[in-house]
Design a protein around this motif. Structure first.
Motif: not given
Length: 218
Positions: A117, A113, A28-29, A109, A32
């Motif tokens: 998260l 973001t 998931r990370v 990131f 992103s």
């Protein structure tokens, strides 16, 4: 959104931010939407005081040298985070310069973001706070070494930052000015390091036989 290799995803899972996370969280990370991967050649600057990104980065391969002027702060290895000092503040300058010591690759990131998260994942939030706490302890230790080492430490840090690729060529007058030392203090530091066989001087040329040995004076 960016695609990582299996090896890069495995490395990402072991970085301070994702430590203890399961495969689904890593995917998931890594997936992103606003994240991206960038490659850097050796010698290329990733971040510097007047040119940086409001992003948290993870080094996926290679090594990155972190310097602050003549001071060598650290060397980042694959799996380490960088860029935290650019987040959650309005400072116009970044605190250090990050330079690729070898060809390297990193994932970035953006702050938005990271913010999302951290808000959604308690594990990431705890890991990030633990990472920041560790950085505070590390930098406090570095500050103490700077204070204690005096002229020899200033000279050693300058050489560690500038003698990586070979001997340094600089006049004593210019070096004293850069380090904020008197010429007398600089020459005493020269003598101390030469007597310990940590440096060798010939005119304006300063050679460092062993960088790890010189690091030991800090």
């Amino acid at each position: 959104m960016t695609e990582l290799t299996a090896a890069e995803r495995s490395l990402l899972s072991r970085c301070p931010l994702l430590l203890g996370g399961d495969e689904a969280l890593v995917l998931r990370v890594a997936g992103s939407e606003d994240a991206w991967v960038q490659d850097f050649a050796a010698g290329e600057v990733l971040y510097q005081p007047h040119r940086f990104l409001r992003c948290l980065g993870v080094l996926l391969s290679g090594q990155v040298r972190v310097t602050n002027g003549a001071l060598s702060v650290s060397t980042l290895e694959a799996g380490e985070l960088f860029g935290a000092a650019a987040l959650y503040n309005d400072a116009p300058d970044y605190a250090t310069t990050l330079t690729a010591h070898t060809p390297c690759r990193a994932i970035f990131f953006p702050q938005a973001t990271v913010d999302r998260l951290l808000g959604e994942e308690p594990l990431l939030r705890r890991n990030y706070l633990r990472y920041l706490s560790g950085r505070i302890r590390f930098l406090s230790g570095r500050l103490q070494s700077v204070t204690q080492a005096g002229a020899e430490g200033k000279l050693a840090r300058y050489l560690l930052a500038n003698a990586v690729d070979g001997p340094v060529n600089i006049s004593a007058t210019d070096l004293a000015r850069q380090l904020g030392l008197s010429r007398a203090s600089l020459y005493r530091a020269f003598d101390a390091l030469e007597q310990a066989d940590l440096i060798r001087r010939s005119g304006k040329t300063i050679e460092v036989p062993s960088l790890p040995a010189l690091q030991s004076v800090l």
